[in-house]
Design an enzyme around this catalytic site. Structure first.
Site, PDB file in Angstrom:
ATOM      1  N   CYS A  79      -4.013  35.303  70.831  1.00 28.60           N
ATOM      2  CA  CYS A  79      -3.321  36.029  71.918  1.00 28.60           C
ATOM      3  C   CYS A  79      -1.873  35.375  72.188  1.00 28.60           C
ATOM      4  O   CYS A  79      -1.406  34.575  71.553  1.00 28.60           O
ATOM      5  CB  CYS A  79      -4.028  35.631  73.017  1.00 28.60           C
ATOM      6  SG  CYS A  79      -5.719  35.636  73.010  1.00 28.60           S
ATOM      7  N   ARG A 139       0.931  37.687  65.065  1.00 24.58           N
ATOM      8  CA  ARG A 139      -0.245  36.714  65.466  1.00 24.58           C
ATOM      9  C   ARG A 139      -1.558  36.988  65.373  1.00 24.58           C
ATOM     10  O   ARG A 139      -2.536  36.228  64.968  1.00 24.58           O
ATOM     11  CB  ARG A 139       0.110  36.163  66.817  1.00 24.58           C
ATOM     12  CG  ARG A 139       1.557  35.733  67.130  1.00 24.58           C
ATOM     13  CD  ARG A 139       1.712  35.601  68.532  1.00 24.58           C
ATOM     14  NE  ARG A 139       0.900  34.436  69.070  1.00 24.58           N
ATOM     15  CZ  ARG A 139       1.058  32.974  69.062  1.00 24.58           C
ATOM     16  NH1 ARG A 139       2.246  32.603  68.507  1.00 24.58           N
ATOM     17  NH2 ARG A 139       0.273  32.163  69.492  1.00 24.58           N
ATOM     18  N   TRP A 194      -6.888  38.387  71.175  1.00 21.76           N
ATOM     19  CA  TRP A 194      -7.742  38.148  69.859  1.00 21.76           C
ATOM     20  C   TRP A 194      -9.036  37.707  70.568  1.00 21.76           C
ATOM     21  O   TRP A 194      -9.097  36.517  71.160  1.00 21.76           O
ATOM     22  CB  TRP A 194      -7.196  37.246  69.225  1.00 21.76           C
ATOM     23  CG  TRP A 194      -7.610  36.748  67.994  1.00 21.76           C
ATOM     24  CD1 TRP A 194      -7.072  37.514  66.647  1.00 21.76           C
ATOM     25  CD2 TRP A 194      -8.271  35.673  67.281  1.00 21.76           C
ATOM     26  NE1 TRP A 194      -7.718  37.073  65.591  1.00 21.76           N
ATOM     27  CE2 TRP A 194      -8.456  35.881  65.856  1.00 21.76           C
ATOM     28  CE3 TRP A 194      -9.033  34.746  67.764  1.00 21.76           C
ATOM     29  CZ2 TRP A 194      -9.070  35.113  65.119  1.00 21.76           C
ATOM     30  CZ3 TRP A 194      -9.425  33.856  67.099  1.00 21.76           C
ATOM     31  CH2 TRP A 194      -9.690  33.961  65.662  1.00 21.76           C
ATOM     32  N   ASN A 249      -3.876  32.870  77.623  1.00 20.95           N
ATOM     33  CA  ASN A 249      -4.153  32.377  76.284  1.00 20.95           C
ATOM     34  C   ASN A 249      -5.077  31.407  76.417  1.00 20.95           C
ATOM     35  O   ASN A 249      -4.698  30.350  77.136  1.00 20.95           O
ATOM     36  CB  ASN A 249      -2.965  32.307  75.561  1.00 20.95           C
ATOM     37  CG  ASN A 249      -2.230  33.235  75.227  1.00 20.95           C
ATOM     38  OD1 ASN A 249      -2.777  34.375  75.255  1.00 20.95           O
ATOM     39  ND2 ASN A 249      -0.889  33.184  74.552  1.00 20.95           N
ATOM     40  N   GLY A 250      -6.103  31.052  75.725  1.00 16.90           N
ATOM     41  CA  GLY A 250      -6.888  29.754  75.848  1.00 16.90           C
ATOM     42  C   GLY A 250      -8.276  30.101  76.017  1.00 16.90           C
ATOM     43  O   GLY A 250      -8.699  31.195  75.936  1.00 16.90           O
ATOM     44  N   GLU A 275      -4.458  26.539  46.837  1.00 21.10           N
ATOM     45  CA  GLU A 275      -3.698  27.347  47.468  1.00 21.10           C
ATOM     46  C   GLU A 275      -3.749  28.793  46.844  1.00 21.10           C
ATOM     47  O   GLU A 275      -3.802  29.831  47.712  1.00 21.10           O
ATOM     48  CB  GLU A 275      -2.193  26.920  47.873  1.00 21.10           C
ATOM     49  CG  GLU A 275      -1.207  27.744  48.205  1.00 21.10           C
ATOM     50  CD  GLU A 275      -1.546  28.200  49.878  1.00 21.10           C
ATOM     51  OE1 GLU A 275      -2.353  27.690  50.321  1.00 21.10           O
ATOM     52  OE2 GLU A 275      -0.894  28.969  50.208  1.00 21.10           O
ATOM     53  N   LYS A 305      -4.737  32.040  49.129  1.00 19.02           N
ATOM     54  CA  LYS A 305      -3.886  33.353  49.166  1.00 19.02           C
ATOM     55  C   LYS A 305      -4.543  34.633  49.074  1.00 19.02           C
ATOM     56  O   LYS A 305      -4.463  35.427  49.502  1.00 19.02           O
ATOM     57  CB  LYS A 305      -2.584  33.162  48.393  1.00 19.02           C
ATOM     58  CG  LYS A 305      -1.346  32.478  48.906  1.00 19.02           C
ATOM     59  CD  LYS A 305      -0.674  32.790  49.816  1.00 19.02           C
ATOM     60  CE  LYS A 305      -1.120  32.341  51.417  1.00 19.02           C
ATOM     61  NZ  LYS A 305      -0.959  30.967  51.741  1.00 19.02           N
ATOM     62  N   GLU A 360      -7.453  35.558  51.331  1.00 19.68           N
ATOM     63  CA  GLU A 360      -6.947  35.654  52.755  1.00 19.68           C
ATOM     64  C   GLU A 360      -6.367  37.146  52.705  1.00 19.68           C
ATOM     65  O   GLU A 360      -6.431  37.792  53.999  1.00 19.68           O
ATOM     66  CB  GLU A 360      -6.176  34.692  53.511  1.00 19.68           C
ATOM     67  CG  GLU A 360      -4.692  34.413  53.166  1.00 19.68           C
ATOM     68  CD  GLU A 360      -4.187  33.421  54.071  1.00 19.68           C
ATOM     69  OE1 GLU A 360      -4.540  32.989  55.266  1.00 19.68           O
ATOM     70  OE2 GLU A 360      -3.198  32.502  53.313  1.00 19.68           O
ATOM     71  N   HIS A 380     -20.335  21.417  36.277  1.00 21.30           N
ATOM     72  CA  HIS A 380     -21.357  20.702  37.221  1.00 21.30           C
ATOM     73  C   HIS A 380     -21.943  21.519  38.150  1.00 21.30           C
ATOM     74  O   HIS A 380     -22.460  21.053  39.040  1.00 21.30           O
ATOM     75  CB  HIS A 380     -20.755  19.371  38.061  1.00 21.30           C
ATOM     76  CG  HIS A 380     -20.232  18.397  36.976  1.00 21.30           C
ATOM     77  ND1 HIS A 380     -21.086  17.339  36.291  1.00 21.30           N
ATOM     78  CD2 HIS A 380     -19.076  17.825  36.928  1.00 21.30           C
ATOM     79  CE1 HIS A 380     -20.202  16.672  35.489  1.00 21.30           C
ATOM     80  NE2 HIS A 380     -18.952  16.932  35.828  1.00 21.30           N
ATOM     81  N   LYS A 395      -1.987  34.073  63.020  1.00 21.81           N
ATOM     82  CA  LYS A 395      -0.810  33.432  62.575  1.00 21.81           C
ATOM     83  C   LYS A 395      -0.952  31.862  62.889  1.00 21.81           C
ATOM     84  O   LYS A 395      -0.692  30.939  62.171  1.00 21.81           O
ATOM     85  CB  LYS A 395       0.498  33.944  62.862  1.00 21.81           C
ATOM     86  CG  LYS A 395       1.605  33.258  62.191  1.00 21.81           C
ATOM     87  CD  LYS A 395       1.683  33.299  60.856  1.00 21.81           C
ATOM     88  CE  LYS A 395       2.912  32.463  60.205  1.00 21.81           C
ATOM     89  NZ  LYS A 395       2.334  32.322  58.874  1.00 21.81           N
TER      90      LYS A 395
HETATM   91  C1  AGP Z   1      -2.222  30.298  55.532  1.00 23.07           C
HETATM   92  O1  AGP Z   1      -1.729  31.234  54.619  1.00 23.07           O
HETATM   93  C2  AGP Z   1      -2.958  30.319  56.416  1.00 23.07           C
HETATM   94  N1  AGP Z   1      -2.939  31.510  57.276  1.00 23.07           N
HETATM   95  C3  AGP Z   1      -3.543  29.344  57.492  1.00 23.07           C
HETATM   96  O2  AGP Z   1      -4.414  28.349  56.463  1.00 23.07           O
HETATM   97  C4  AGP Z   1      -2.361  28.275  57.955  1.00 23.07           C
HETATM   98  O3  AGP Z   1      -1.855  27.485  56.972  1.00 23.07           O
HETATM   99  C5  AGP Z   1      -3.226  26.984  58.778  1.00 23.07           C
HETATM  100  O4  AGP Z   1      -3.690  27.796  59.857  1.00 23.07           O
HETATM  101  C6  AGP Z   1      -2.216  26.117  59.083  1.00 23.07           C
HETATM  102  O5  AGP Z   1      -1.010  26.471  60.193  1.00 23.07           O
HETATM  103  P1  AGP Z   1       0.183  25.939  60.463  1.00 23.07           P
HETATM  104  O6  AGP Z   1       0.762  25.431  59.274  1.00 23.07           O
HETATM  105  O7  AGP Z   1       0.857  26.652  61.232  1.00 23.07           O
HETATM  106  O8  AGP Z   1      -0.427  24.576  61.141  1.00 23.07           O
END
Ligand code: AGP
Length: 609
Positions: free
Chosen positions: A2, A27, A73, A99-100, A478, A482, A485, A501, A604
């Site tokens: 949010c 976000r 959100w 928010n929260g 990573e 990527k 996501e 394994h 985000k």
């Molecule tokens: C990264 O591509 C992701 N969107 C997510 O894993 C992100 O890295 C994670 O939420 C941590 O965010 P931060 O670095 O703002 O703490």
């Protein structure tokens, strides 16, 4: 997650709120709304879906100079018009954007009279109804209500009977005040303010602020005044722009030669062949006393931490482990005086990382932060730290932020190494490697056409594997992260040695396997894993640093495609190999027509548990 924007001043408020909401879009959200006070009446307009669905409902010229806006959100209740914020009380006197999460929402609802009618399924609406029961100023009323809340809030409230006043409050969810000339702003994120001002005040948990066009007053929960000083943020509006590119993500990938330069700027100490990191709040003697290091983060920040653990162990020979922040905080961790704790976060607001940081500090541990967002909650709560200086990262998927985390870890590894047994000669060669990084990333970016070709060839795959060994494994994690996501292709990362394994059962001719091949002592072993995959008929795509003729020939023989990055040195290889996977994910997502910058279900900055 949010987002909140609020404004009081002389300008017409609706365009400011809508622009603020646009800046918060990145976000992640599923509905939006605004409330304004116009001709002594409170007007609330909201809509499920994207902002354009809200915009068509709004008359831009509503005569109003004070209002709040929100992107939601969904947590409690589906993304509908009714559940969108702001929420009003039954008499349409108050509007709130929250928010929260309110954990004691049921108890709070029960404290209201039976005839109060709720129009949404949200936990937040209860705040608007509770406000009607309070006396005193708007700030008094908000204080009385938030003191009853168990949970988290970043809150903005307007009151039809106080038409120029906004009250905001914070507990666990960020709120920033923006200071203008005869006007005041508030927002949950700098992105919504940057167009108007870079003079900001960060509220701390338990603080409430009253805003009017003439200024602001911050109070604590006991009504005492908190003397908060404004800081000037070094952010620019242009940083929040796509820079002529189709997506923020693409811009952020291409920006990396510059952002790593910013991360390194002023930090390479050539005279003593070490790194200069002013914000650590450490004496040289403290560095020697470190016996162990624990790195904490979430998602890509955790993967950067895993890569950082290898760097530090290699250069400084200090045992390091990286752990998911949420797991760490819930297992009642033993905190040791001679362990250095490092929290890593691009946003500086990730709830689980913040909670882990607080757990360590509460038990007396010393915590360093590697953080991008200047003035963010994590940055303010750590004992010392390294700012990433990557500039604002807008796209949900982290690219330049992740890369700058790796660069910060390289600097820290160099510093810790040089405080121990790393020779000045090795220190100098690492400095030279870091100085060449920007140019080497530029070289990797020129590989884009061949990476795009590979992306298009495999974008229809329903599953993909990423494998690597030791140094290569966090890069594989990573890379898979990527791809999944932003393209929604199912991707799994494994240490190469683990394939046989279990996962090998899933390797078929339809599962592309991306093999990470840093030029290290395990290269031959990883090449052997390529043989294993090849024998199952799966297409192997090698991403390699080696330029040795014999090894390259072997790799080319086994792989359907090979992406060869510059053989730049052990410390910066993760960055260069990582950029390949960023471009691969980007072109796969574009080829599949995905919403690259705002992938489904993701936000985000994850400011809730
Ligand atoms: C990264 O591509 C992701 N969107 C997510 O894993 C992100 O890295 C994670 O939420 C941590 O965010 P931060 O670095 O703002 O703490």
């Amino acid at each position: 997650m949010c987002g909140i924007i609020a404004y009081t001043g002389n300008q017409t408020v609706v365009p400011i709120l809508l622009d603020g909401l646009k800046r918060l879009e990145y976000r992640g959200y599923d509905s939006a709304g605004i409330s304004v006070i116009s001709r002594k009446k409170l007007k609330t307009i909201k809509s499920a879906g994207k902002l354009n669905q809200l915009e068509v409902k709004i008359d831009n010229s509503i005569a109003s100079h004070c209002g709040i806006g929100h992107t939601r959100w969904a947590t409690h209740g589906a993304p509908t018009d009714e559940n969108a914020h702001p929420h009003n009380d039954s008499h349409h006197r108050f509007a709130i954007a929250h928010n929260g999460i309110i954990e004691n929402v049921d108890a709070l609802k029960n404290s209201l009279a039976n005839d109060v009618i709720f129009t949404s399924e949200t936990d937040s609406e209860v705040i608007a109804h509770l406000l009607t029961q309070q006396d005193g100023t708007l700030a008094d009323a908000v204080r009385a209500v938030v003191s009853q809340i168990v949970g988290t809030y970043g809150l903005a409230v307007i009151d039809q009977q106080n038409p120029n006043t906004i009250v905001v409050a914070r507990n666990g969810s960020p709120v920033l005040l923006g200071i203008g000339d005869g006007e005041m702003f508030a927002a949950s994120d700098m992105a919504a303010l940057i167009r108007h001002t870079n003079q900001v005040v960060h509220l701390d948990d338990g603080e409430i602020a009253e805003l009017s066009p003439d200024g602001f007053k911050v109070m604590r929960m006991d009504a005492s005044v908190a003397n908060k000083k404004a800081i000037t943020l070094n952010a620019q509006f242009a940083h929040y722009d796509r820079g002529g590119h189709p997506h923020y993500l693409y811009r952020e990938i291409l920006d990396q030669p510059d952002t790593v330069t910013q991360t390194l700027s002023g930090r390479l100490d050539e005279r003593f062949s070490t790194a200069h990191l002013g914000g650590l709040n450490f004496e040289a003697r403290d560095l020697i006393g470190i016996k162990r290091i624990t790195i904490l983060g979430c998602g890509s920040a955790l993967y950067a931490g895993m890569a950082g653990a290898h760097m530090i162990e290699t250069l400084a020979r200090i045992p390091v482990r990286a752990e998911a922040a949420a797991e760490f905080r819930y297992r009642n961790p033993v905190i040791e005086q001679d362990t250095l704790y490092i929290v890593v976060s691009q946003s500086g607001e990730t709830f689980d990382t913040l909670a882990a940081l607080r757990e360590v500090r509460r038990k007396g541990g010393f915590v360093l932060g590697i953080v991008n967002s200047v003035g963010s909650t994590i940055a303010r709560e750590v004992d010392g730290g390294i700012y990433m200086h990557a500039g604002p990262e807008v796209s949900v998927a982290s690219t330049k932020g992740y890369t700058s985390m790796l660069v910060c870890f390289s600097l820290l590894a160099l510093l810790l190494g040089r405080s121990r047994d790393l020779s000045p000669q090795r220190g100098t060669s690492i400095i030279n490697e870091l100085k060449a990084l920007s140019e080497n990333i530029q070289r990797v970016l020129t590989l884009e056409p061949s990476i795009k070709k590979i992306a298009n060839k495999y974008k229809k795959s329903s599953s993909a594997f990423f494998i690597g060994r030791t140094n290569g494994f966090p890069i594989a994690l990573e890379g898979a992260q990527k791809l999944k996501e932003i393209s929604y292709i199912h991707a799994e990362a494994y240490p190469a040695s683990e394939l046989k394994h279990g996962p090998l059962a899933l390797v078929t001719k339809d599962t592309p396997c991306f093999v990470v091949l840093p030029n290290d002592e395990l290269l031959q072993k990883t090449i052997s894993s390529m043989e294993e995959i090849n024998a199952r008929g799966a297409p192997v795509i090698a991403v390699a640093s080696t330029h040795n003729k014999e090894e390259s020939t072997r790799i080319h023989k086994l792989a359907k495609a090979v992406i060869q990055v510059p053989d730049a040195g052990a410390l910066t290889q993760p960055v260069l190999l990582g950029v390949v996977f960023q471009l691969l994910a980007y072109h796969s997502a574009v080829g599949l027509g995905r919403d690259v910058d705002q992938p489904r279900n993701l936000a985000k900055s994850v400011t809730v548990e």
